[in-house]
Design a protein around this motif. Structure first.
Motif, PDB file in Angstrom:
ATOM      1  N   ASN A  97      36.345  39.953  27.227  1.00  0.00           N
ATOM      2  CA  ASN A  97      36.139  38.686  27.780  1.00  0.00           C
ATOM      3  C   ASN A  97      37.324  38.086  29.207  1.00  0.00           C
ATOM      4  N   THR A  98      36.418  39.326  30.529  1.00  0.00           N
ATOM      5  CA  THR A  98      36.739  38.467  31.563  1.00  0.00           C
ATOM      6  C   THR A  98      35.080  38.730  31.957  1.00  0.00           C
ATOM      7  N   LEU A  99      35.583  37.602  33.604  1.00  0.00           N
ATOM      8  CA  LEU A  99      34.710  37.647  34.578  1.00  0.00           C
ATOM      9  C   LEU A  99      34.798  38.335  35.532  1.00  0.00           C
ATOM     10  N   THR A 100      33.674  39.833  35.912  1.00  0.00           N
ATOM     11  CA  THR A 100      33.663  40.597  36.694  1.00  0.00           C
ATOM     12  C   THR A 100      32.706  40.003  37.733  1.00  0.00           C
ATOM     13  N   GLY A 101      33.216  40.204  38.824  1.00  0.00           N
ATOM     14  CA  GLY A 101      32.455  39.877  40.276  1.00  0.00           C
ATOM     15  C   GLY A 101      32.317  41.447  40.529  1.00  0.00           C
ATOM     16  N   ILE A 102      30.681  41.898  40.746  1.00  0.00           N
ATOM     17  CA  ILE A 102      30.594  44.117  41.048  1.00  0.00           C
ATOM     18  C   ILE A 102      29.762  43.120  42.902  1.00  0.00           C
ATOM     19  N   LEU A 107      35.167  33.913  40.344  1.00  0.00           N
ATOM     20  CA  LEU A 107      35.512  35.161  39.653  1.00  0.00           C
ATOM     21  C   LEU A 107      36.982  35.694  39.301  1.00  0.00           C
ATOM     22  N   GLU A 108      37.451  35.819  38.271  1.00  0.00           N
ATOM     23  CA  GLU A 108      38.569  36.042  38.003  1.00  0.00           C
ATOM     24  C   GLU A 108      39.002  37.475  38.335  1.00  0.00           C
ATOM     25  N   ASP A 109      38.183  38.922  38.303  1.00  0.00           N
ATOM     26  CA  ASP A 109      38.396  39.963  38.917  1.00  0.00           C
ATOM     27  C   ASP A 109      37.047  40.684  40.013  1.00  0.00           C
ATOM     28  N   VAL A 110      37.318  41.441  40.468  1.00  0.00           N
ATOM     29  CA  VAL A 110      36.552  41.992  41.590  1.00  0.00           C
ATOM     30  C   VAL A 110      36.605  43.401  41.504  1.00  0.00           C
ATOM     31  N   LEU A 111      34.947  44.122  41.190  1.00  0.00           N
ATOM     32  CA  LEU A 111      35.381  45.013  41.388  1.00  0.00           C
ATOM     33  C   LEU A 111      34.456  45.943  42.531  1.00  0.00           C
ATOM     34  N   LEU A 112      34.933  46.538  43.725  1.00  0.00           N
ATOM     35  CA  LEU A 112      34.296  46.244  44.788  1.00  0.00           C
ATOM     36  C   LEU A 112      34.207  47.815  44.756  1.00  0.00           C
ATOM     37  N   ILE A 113      32.745  48.238  45.713  1.00  0.00           N
ATOM     38  CA  ILE A 113      31.974  49.366  44.499  1.00  0.00           C
ATOM     39  C   ILE A 113      31.758  49.936  46.781  1.00  0.00           C
ATOM     40  N   HIS A 114      32.270  50.935  47.401  1.00  0.00           N
ATOM     41  CA  HIS A 114      31.941  50.946  48.834  1.00  0.00           C
ATOM     42  C   HIS A 114      31.634  52.758  48.832  1.00  0.00           C
ATOM     43  N   ASN A 115      30.659  53.105  49.285  1.00  0.00           N
ATOM     44  CA  ASN A 115      30.776  54.384  50.048  1.00  0.00           C
ATOM     45  C   ASN A 115      31.400  55.878  48.646  1.00  0.00           C
ATOM     46  N   GLN A 116      30.565  55.289  47.694  1.00  0.00           N
ATOM     47  CA  GLN A 116      30.169  55.918  46.612  1.00  0.00           C
ATOM     48  C   GLN A 116      31.284  55.964  45.619  1.00  0.00           C
ATOM     49  N   THR A 117      32.338  54.962  46.109  1.00  0.00           N
ATOM     50  CA  THR A 117      33.557  55.294  44.898  1.00  0.00           C
ATOM     51  C   THR A 117      33.944  53.711  44.957  1.00  0.00           C
ATOM     52  N   ILE A 118      34.700  53.262  44.277  1.00  0.00           N
ATOM     53  CA  ILE A 118      35.161  52.109  43.713  1.00  0.00           C
ATOM     54  C   ILE A 118      36.542  52.132  44.635  1.00  0.00           C
ATOM     55  N   LEU A 119      36.246  51.107  45.719  1.00  0.00           N
ATOM     56  CA  LEU A 119      37.511  51.407  46.124  1.00  0.00           C
ATOM     57  C   LEU A 119      37.902  49.462  45.749  1.00  0.00           C
ATOM     58  N   PHE A 120      37.547  48.911  45.442  1.00  0.00           N
ATOM     59  CA  PHE A 120      39.268  47.613  44.678  1.00  0.00           C
ATOM     60  C   PHE A 120      38.413  47.386  43.329  1.00  0.00           C
ATOM     61  N   GLY A 161      40.665  45.213  40.975  1.00  0.00           N
ATOM     62  CA  GLY A 161      41.433  43.784  40.341  1.00  0.00           C
ATOM     63  C   GLY A 161      40.828  42.436  40.419  1.00  0.00           C
ATOM     64  N   SER A 162      42.518  41.970  40.479  1.00  0.00           N
ATOM     65  CA  SER A 162      41.959  40.320  40.404  1.00  0.00           C
ATOM     66  C   SER A 162      42.066  40.350  41.153  1.00  0.00           C
ATOM     67  N   ILE A 163      40.879  38.691  42.085  1.00  0.00           N
ATOM     68  CA  ILE A 163      40.051  37.773  43.424  1.00  0.00           C
ATOM     69  C   ILE A 163      41.533  38.326  44.209  1.00  0.00           C
ATOM     70  N   THR A 164      42.629  37.368  44.092  1.00  0.00           N
ATOM     71  CA  THR A 164      43.525  37.333  44.677  1.00  0.00           C
ATOM     72  C   THR A 164      44.324  37.999  45.223  1.00  0.00           C
ATOM     73  N   ASP A 165      44.296  39.713  44.684  1.00  0.00           N
ATOM     74  CA  ASP A 165      44.881  40.691  44.746  1.00  0.00           C
ATOM     75  C   ASP A 165      43.778  40.968  46.053  1.00  0.00           C
ATOM     76  N   LEU A 166      43.129  40.721  45.580  1.00  0.00           N
ATOM     77  CA  LEU A 166      41.966  41.134  47.467  1.00  0.00           C
ATOM     78  C   LEU A 166      42.287  40.916  48.313  1.00  0.00           C
ATOM     79  N   GLN A 167      42.333  39.034  48.154  1.00  0.00           N
ATOM     80  CA  GLN A 167      42.709  38.192  49.409  1.00  0.00           C
ATOM     81  C   GLN A 167      44.096  38.465  50.237  1.00  0.00           C
TER      82      GLN A 167
END
Lengths: 244, 297, 247
Positions: free
Chosen positions: B29-34, B196-209, B211-217
């Motif tokens: 039950n999370t809304l994650t942005g990839i 979004l609640e969470d964000v999954l950031l993919i970069h350079n063949q790996t998960i760069l980040f 967590g929650s979107i506020t954490d990203l900010q």
């Protein structure tokens, strides 16, 4: 019943029209061709086939009950034999088997007999003319049966034989044998007959075979009668006897 | 409950390594942005989660099962992208009927209302729709299916701005009313920041980040002030972006400061403000040296 | 959130209904073909002998059979299409359920096709009589030999299903594995013609005659079921690791 043949074509045209213009009809809301339509078509078709099958089974006799003429296996040896025997009997001078006679008539005649053909036909009868001492101004006419075999069935007894018409000095021969046969044969697909009691052999002949012979007319005429006949069709029994 | 578990997963296409040894968990039950740059492997990852492709190495579990060729995962997942196809002979109405048959939680009323709102006639066949309308149709299916795991792969492709707003709003409303796990990939991060609640950031063949979107900010901070006041920070390696107008400088840099340090800065007249998620994303994934201008110089 | 725990049989039956809906057009096409066959084989004179005035009319249900076989074969090819593959994955499926539901779809479609073909036979006989007013000399009717009719139906069903599966497997080879699949397929077909089996004839002859010359319905059924099982397993094996939406 020829109109019946048109029904499949009509249906094909309807379906073709539907295929081509179905989309337009759908859009214009005339009716919609959706999946219900397709299933309705399929099952109504099966329904129609069912009804036709039931009709076919109930209304028409089974293959065993169909009246058919006797099989040639049974009748042909004797017929061939009998037919050939006629000629031999005539040459031998004995009166042929009366069971093979179609008709025997006696006609009065003067000094000549003219044999003519009338109408267009292909099968000319064999005419044997026998001169006899006893006949005086009379001609005895014996007409013998031909035979007709088509596809293993003996249709001889179904032939309509027209006797020659006699005038004062003339015998006119028109088409003697009237034979009109509509032979319909039906066969199932051989692929699916593999395991039925008939197996794969088809009783089907895409060619049809027939054997026939023409009627024989045997005339016993007075010795001095002048016989006029076209085409040398008439065989004089005395000559035949001499040849032997 | 963890819906998706990803441990040391690697995926390559031919000799090209797309994802290398990635690791993450996604809770129920999370809304994650990839998110990530083009071609970074977002679609690949989502396809693996949906069970369409296999992982090359590592362990991927969805609902505690291997998702590939799995009936439980398939029944509880819906994957929405623009390569979805439907039988050509079926109309929208027919397809909704099939959705009802396959998706246990399918809300037909919602789907019908949404499609009426979007101007989709029920007797139309999807393959004749324009790209935008087709995206709307796919999105409607994604929302109305209410699958426990709903995956959207760039669902707003082709949609105009008005429709995109409507889509996000509809998704959010339904998500709140009927919670489920949603994965959403998009390039328009600035639009979905609020969704979004969470964000999954993919970069350079790996998960760069992850967590929650506020954490990203909060990874980054923007400092604004005169050149004089910002002088110390301008030379730091943590600087991501620098903009100078006359003597006024806007500095975006990695956030290594404590709250007290911020207090000090504010007293000194330096303006501290948050970075938008989009800027943070650009900062994390952009090239550190130069930019497009270098190509033209 | 509770998860749906699906039962295989439920999913398969849902998929079968889905596929029947998606492919409804093909049944209309079947009806069209059968009507075409009816029009083609509608009693027509084949030989007329003027001298004897004999007209021979030969009627056979062969065109119906040929069309039915062609329909099932091409339907099989159509069913294994890449698009159909992608379409199923939009909804709930696994590779195995996809193939299984395809199989049941084929069974249903073959059943319908064989019903139509076998019922065409008495219908044609009836139409011949109505047209020519003469009872055609024919093999035994249904009333006389009901078992024969039933046997014909079973034979039709088995043959049609077999052709369906053959088309399906051929298309699976070609579509699923790309060029490699086509190469395999050509290699297999080629070797069937080249390699000699029993009696020194090519393997393909052995295979075909094994079916055509079979005299026992029971053994024939076993052969057909066996062939279908082998071909289907081949299909499942080939596509099991296939990725979805290769486009």
């Amino acid at each position: 019943m020829g109109a019946l043949a048109l029904i499949p074509f009509l249906l094909i045209i309807v379906i073709f029209v539907l295929l081509m213009f179905g989309k337009t009809f759908s859009r214009q809301g005339i009716f919609s061709i959706n999946r219900k339509f397709h299933f309705i078509v399929a099952f109504s078709f099966i329904g129609v086939l069912f009804i036709m099958t039931i009709l076919a089974e109930l209304l028409y006799p089974t293959s065993q009950e169909i009246e058919r003429p006797p099989h040639t296996e049974d009748t042909s040896p004797s017929r061939f034999q009998a037919y050939n025997k006629i000629e031999n009997d005539i040459i031998a001078g004995s009166r042929a088997n009366s069971s093979l006679l179609v008709a025997s008539r006696t006609h009065k005649v003067d000094e000549q007999l003219e044999i003519t053909y009338s109408g267009e036909f292909y099968d000319f009868p064999l005419i044997y003319v026998e001169r006899s001492e006893e006949a005086e101004n009379t001609i005895e006419e014996y007409v013998y049966k031909p035979f007709m075999f088509v596809n293993d069935y003996d249709y001889t007894d179904k032939l309509d034989i027209h006797l020659p018409t006699w005038g004062k000095d003339t015998m006119t021969i028109s088409n003697m044998v009237d034979f009109n046969l509509n032979l319909t044969e039906y066969s199932d697909a051989s692929l699916f007959k593999q395991f039925t009691s008939e197996g794969n052999n088809s009783t089907f002949s895409s060619s049809f075979g027939s054997s026939s012979a023409t009627p024989i007319i045997h005339l016993i005429v007075p010795k001095d009668l002048e016989v006029i006949a076209p085409f040398d069709d008439v065989m004089f029994v005395e000559e035949l006897r001499e040849e032997q | 409950m963890t819906v998706i578990t990803c441990q040391n997963v690697t995926k390559s296409y031919r000799s090209y390594n797309v994802l290398n040894d990635i690791q993450f968990d996604i809770k129920e039950n999370t809304l994650t942005g990839i998110i990530g740059r083009n071609g970074v492997g977002k679609t690949t990852l989502m396809k693996m989660i949906a069970g369409y492709t296999e992982v090359d190495a590592g362990k991927l579990e969805v609902f505690s099962e291997n998702p590939f060729n799995n009936l439980i995962v398939s029944s509880n997942t819906v994957f929405i992208d623009d390569t979805m196809t439907f039988p050509e002979s079926m109309t929208i109405q027919d397809i909704f009927k099939e959705c009802k048959r396959f998706f246990d939680r399918w809300d037909n009323q919602l789907a019908t209302r949404l499609s009426t709102y979007s101007g989709l006639h029920p007797k139309t066949k999807p393959y004749i729709l324009s790209k935008g309308k087709r995206s709307i149709f796919h999105a409607i299916i994604g929302i109305a299916s209410r699958s426990p795991l709903t995956i959207f792969d760039e669902p707003t492709n082709g949609m105009d701005a008005v429709v995109r707003k409507d889509f996000y709003r509809a998704l959010l409303k339904d998500y709140i009313a009927h919670p489920r796990t949603i994965l959403l990939s998009s390039h328009h991060i600035e639009e979905i920041e609020n969704l979004l609640e969470d964000v999954l950031l993919i970069h350079n063949q790996t998960i760069l980040f992850h967590g929650s979107i506020t954490d990203l900010q909060e990874r980054f901070i923007t400092l604004m002030g005169t050149e004089q006041k910002l002088g110390n920070y301008m030379d730091s390696d943590d600087v991501i972006a620098l903009q100078k107008i006359d003597s006024y400088v806007t500095l975006t840099m990695k956030n290594r400061f404590t709250e007290q340090e911020f207090e000090v800065m504010r007293e000194n007249g330096i303006h501290v403000s948050n970075v938008s998620a989009n800027d943070a994303y650009v900062a994390l994934t952009g090239k550190s040296k130069g930019g497009i201008d270098d190509v033209f110089n | 959130m509770y998860l749906t725990k699906p039962k295989l049989i439920d999913i398969v039956s849902k998929q079968v209904r889905f596929k029947l809906n998606a492919n409804a057009v093909s049944f209309s096409i079947l009806v069209f073909l059968q009507l075409l066959a009816l029009a083609l084989s509608f009693p027509s004179m084949t030989s007329i002998d003027h001298e004897l005035d004999v007209s021979l009319v030969e009627v056979s249900v062969t065109s119906h059979v040929i069309f039915a076989v062609l329909w099932t074969f091409f339907s099989g090819i159509h069913l294994a299409n890449c698009t159909k593959w992608n379409e199923t994955f939009t909804f709930v499926t696994t590779r195995f359920t996809h193939h299984l539901s395809n199989f049941f779809y084929m069974v249903i479609a073959s059943f319908i096709a064989s019903v139509m073909t076998v019922l065409a036979s008495p219908t044609l006989r009836l139409l011949t009589y109505m047209r020519y007013d003469e009872i055609p000399q024919s093999p035994l009717t249904i009333i006389e030999a009901p078992m024969d009719f039933f046997i014909q139906f079973i034979t039709a069903f088995l043959y049609l299903l077999l052709f369906f599966v053959i088309g399906y497997v051929i298309q699976s080879f070609v579509q699923m594995n790309g060029l490699l699949g086509s190469v395999y397929l050509i290699a297999i077909i080629f070797s069937l013609f080249i390699i000699n089996g029993i009696f020194g004839v090519p393997l393909i002859s052995n295979l075909v005659l094994a079916f055509l010359q079979e005299r026992s319905l029971f053994l024939f059924s076993l052969k057909v079921i066996g062939a279908i099982a082998v071909l289907f397993s081949l299909s499942i094996w080939m596509t099991n690791r296939l990725e979805v939406r290769k486009s």
